[in-house]
Design a protein around this motif. Sequence first.
Motif, PDB file in Angstrom:
ATOM      1  N   VAL A 101       0.853  -1.203   0.000  1.00 54.59           N
ATOM      2  CA  VAL A 101       0.000   0.000   0.000  1.00 54.59           C
ATOM      3  C   VAL A 101       0.882   1.244   0.000  1.00 54.59           C
ATOM      4  O   VAL A 101       2.091   1.175   0.236  1.00 54.59           O
ATOM      5  N   LYS A 102       0.266   2.395  -0.283  1.00 53.93           N
ATOM      6  CA  LYS A 102       1.007   3.653  -0.211  1.00 53.93           C
ATOM      7  C   LYS A 102       0.072   4.795   0.173  1.00 53.93           C
ATOM      8  O   LYS A 102      -1.146   4.664   0.075  1.00 53.93           O
ATOM      9  N   GLY A 103       0.665   5.881   0.650  1.00 52.82           N
ATOM     10  CA  GLY A 103      -0.130   7.071   0.922  1.00 52.82           C
ATOM     11  C   GLY A 103      -0.330   7.365   2.393  1.00 52.82           C
ATOM     12  O   GLY A 103      -0.216   8.519   2.804  1.00 52.82           O
ATOM     13  N   CYS A 104      -0.603   6.343   3.198  1.00 50.25           N
ATOM     14  CA  CYS A 104      -0.916   6.637   4.609  1.00 50.25           C
ATOM     15  C   CYS A 104       0.342   7.069   5.359  1.00 50.25           C
ATOM     16  O   CYS A 104       1.456   6.774   4.945  1.00 50.25           O
ATOM     17  N   ALA A 105       0.140   7.759   6.489  1.00 49.68           N
ATOM     18  CA  ALA A 105       1.266   8.177   7.330  1.00 49.68           C
ATOM     19  C   ALA A 105       1.961   6.946   7.892  1.00 49.68           C
ATOM     20  O   ALA A 105       1.297   5.969   8.259  1.00 49.68           O
ATOM     21  N   ALA A 106       3.294   6.978   7.924  1.00 51.74           N
ATOM     22  CA  ALA A 106       4.052   5.835   8.451  1.00 51.74           C
ATOM     23  C   ALA A 106       5.342   6.352   9.078  1.00 51.74           C
ATOM     24  O   ALA A 106       6.112   7.053   8.425  1.00 51.74           O
ATOM     25  N   PHE A 107       5.540   6.023  10.355  1.00 51.81           N
ATOM     26  CA  PHE A 107       6.779   6.466  11.012  1.00 51.81           C
ATOM     27  C   PHE A 107       7.194   5.492  12.109  1.00 51.81           C
ATOM     28  O   PHE A 107       6.368   4.732  12.614  1.00 51.81           O
ATOM     29  N   ASP A 108       8.476   5.545  12.455  1.00 52.04           N
ATOM     30  CA  ASP A 108       9.016   4.714  13.534  1.00 52.04           C
ATOM     31  C   ASP A 108       8.991   5.480  14.847  1.00 52.04           C
ATOM     32  O   ASP A 108       9.037   6.720  14.861  1.00 52.04           O
ATOM     33  N   LEU A 109       8.969   4.709  15.924  1.00 54.20           N
ATOM     34  CA  LEU A 109       9.002   5.307  17.252  1.00 54.20           C
ATOM     35  C   LEU A 109      10.066   4.566  18.065  1.00 54.20           C
ATOM     36  O   LEU A 109      10.078   3.343  18.090  1.00 54.20           O
ATOM     37  N   GLN A 110      10.952   5.327  18.673  1.00 52.60           N
ATOM     38  CA  GLN A 110      12.097   4.748  19.382  1.00 52.60           C
ATOM     39  C   GLN A 110      11.958   4.996  20.875  1.00 52.60           C
ATOM     40  O   GLN A 110      12.200   6.099  21.353  1.00 52.60           O
ATOM     41  N   ALA A 111      11.487   3.986  21.583  1.00 48.15           N
ATOM     42  CA  ALA A 111      11.440   4.077  23.055  1.00 48.15           C
ATOM     43  C   ALA A 111      11.857   2.728  23.651  1.00 48.15           C
ATOM     44  O   ALA A 111      11.408   2.355  24.727  1.00 48.15           O
ATOM     45  N   VAL A 112      12.682   2.008  22.921  1.00 55.20           N
ATOM     46  CA  VAL A 112      13.260   0.728  23.323  1.00 55.20           C
ATOM     47  C   VAL A 112      12.148  -0.213  23.825  1.00 55.20           C
ATOM     48  O   VAL A 112      11.161  -0.393  23.127  1.00 55.20           O
ATOM     49  N   CYS A 113      12.307  -0.765  25.014  1.00 57.94           N
ATOM     50  CA  CYS A 113      11.342  -1.793  25.457  1.00 57.94           C
ATOM     51  C   CYS A 113       9.978  -1.201  25.823  1.00 57.94           C
ATOM     52  O   CYS A 113       9.011  -1.942  26.021  1.00 57.94           O
ATOM     53  N   SER A 114       9.874   0.118  25.935  1.00 57.65           N
ATOM     54  CA  SER A 114       8.569   0.765  26.137  1.00 57.65           C
ATOM     55  C   SER A 114       7.944   1.135  24.801  1.00 57.65           C
ATOM     56  O   SER A 114       6.863   1.745  24.764  1.00 57.65           O
ATOM     57  N   GLY A 115       8.605   0.806  23.707  1.00 54.30           N
ATOM     58  CA  GLY A 115       8.212   1.298  22.385  1.00 54.30           C
ATOM     59  C   GLY A 115       6.775   1.005  22.017  1.00 54.30           C
ATOM     60  O   GLY A 115       6.065   1.882  21.509  1.00 54.30           O
ATOM     61  N   PHE A 116       6.309  -0.220  22.275  1.00 55.53           N
ATOM     62  CA  PHE A 116       4.946  -0.545  21.852  1.00 55.53           C
ATOM     63  C   PHE A 116       3.922   0.270  22.633  1.00 55.53           C
ATOM     64  O   PHE A 116       2.952   0.776  22.056  1.00 55.53           O
ATOM     65  N   VAL A 117       4.135   0.413  23.935  1.00 60.37           N
ATOM     66  CA  VAL A 117       3.176   1.170  24.752  1.00 60.37           C
ATOM     67  C   VAL A 117       3.175   2.649  24.319  1.00 60.37           C
ATOM     68  O   VAL A 117       2.116   3.270  24.205  1.00 60.37           O
ATOM     69  N   TYR A 118       4.358   3.176  24.032  1.00 62.92           N
ATOM     70  CA  TYR A 118       4.449   4.550  23.503  1.00 62.92           C
ATOM     71  C   TYR A 118       3.719   4.654  22.148  1.00 62.92           C
ATOM     72  O   TYR A 118       3.005   5.634  21.881  1.00 62.92           O
ATOM     73  N   ALA A 119       3.910   3.649  21.282  1.00 65.50           N
ATOM     74  CA  ALA A 119       3.303   3.688  19.944  1.00 65.50           C
ATOM     75  C   ALA A 119       1.786   3.570  20.030  1.00 65.50           C
ATOM     76  O   ALA A 119       1.054   4.254  19.299  1.00 65.50           O
TER      77      ALA A 119
END
Length: 319
Positions: A101-119
């Motif tokens: 797919v293309k077009g939608c917003a996509a970015f990484d989030l760097q918070a190490v082992c808390s990353g998923f909860v932050y995301a």
Amino acid sequence: MIRSRIVGTGSYLPPRVLTNEELSKKLDTSDAWIQERTGIKQRHIADASQTSSDLALEASRRALQAAGVKAEDIDLIVVATSTPDFVFPGTACLLQAKLGVKGCAAFDLQAVCSGFVYALATADNFIRAGTHKRALVVGAEVFSRILDWNDRGTCVLFGDGAGAVVLAAGDQPGIHASVLHADGSQAGILSVPGNVCGGKIIGSPFLQMQGNQVFKFAVKVLDEVARETAQAAGIKLAEVDWLIPHQANIRILEAVAKKLDLPRERLAVTVDRHGNTSAASVPLALDEYVRAGRIKPGHKVMLQGVGGGFTWGASLLTM
Ligand code: UT7
């Protein structure tokens, strides 16, 4: 009021399993030590051909299928990772392309082992703001690549994997509350203190950790943030059906559940089979418990992250 809800979960573990016995043949360690101090029996290791975006793709496909949502209907992709495929572009963009797919917003989030909860908290806020309707939130890691395999104090602890959820807008929560924190003054106790400069690695490309300090910090902040999140949600801790802390060490998980007065049966545990998969550990555990029919629709689930930064946080949600 617009709220967000998890409508599908998915996960992926690379097939190669590395046992404690195998590690103890190459290192001065033992299955007994690793199990007694960490609860870990085995971990999965990605094939040399697999990157974080490959693991993320498998987990995302499964989450989309469980949600009955097509990739083209996703309008936001957030990937939590500390082991991205490249310096740039972001792993979320690579995942988007692999999903076709293309077009939608996509970015990484760097918070190490808390990353998923932050995301998850980030995507929840996008949805609550009304600008986005369906988010793919992923934790994907290949920590095996940043371990010094001669350092018995760290390499026995970690594994590779990915977990994903589809978060969709609705009028009922879903996510009741999320609380995020960080203390950068503690950056030194858990880090990979290196970077790429002028074609060379400056510093160290390997994970370094003051295990004891991380342990104490993790137990303290996971207890505090659980209470803070329950209060923000207006839900009593006793009403929480499942506690899913970041899967770092069984002794940390059990200490937190005990402090919170939650019975052991309400604690989700995958660290024994997955090791610590950093940002992937919480969505991996969530998916495993959902697919096993243990976490059911209507259950109240507390997700918790803690790790490098130092960062920590929690989300309290109804499935
Ligand atoms: O995502 C968050 C990231 N990390 C964590 O959450 C990890 C938090 N910390 C921990 O889980 C624990 O602190 C560890 C599992 C890392 C270490 O357990 P510990 O009970 O705190 O042990 P220790 O570091 O105090 O080490 C005890 C002994 C040491 O030997 P001496 O100095 O007493 O002779 C270590 O050298 O155990 C030794 N040791 C090992 N022995 C066998 C350390 N690693 C190993 C090993 N096998 N793999």
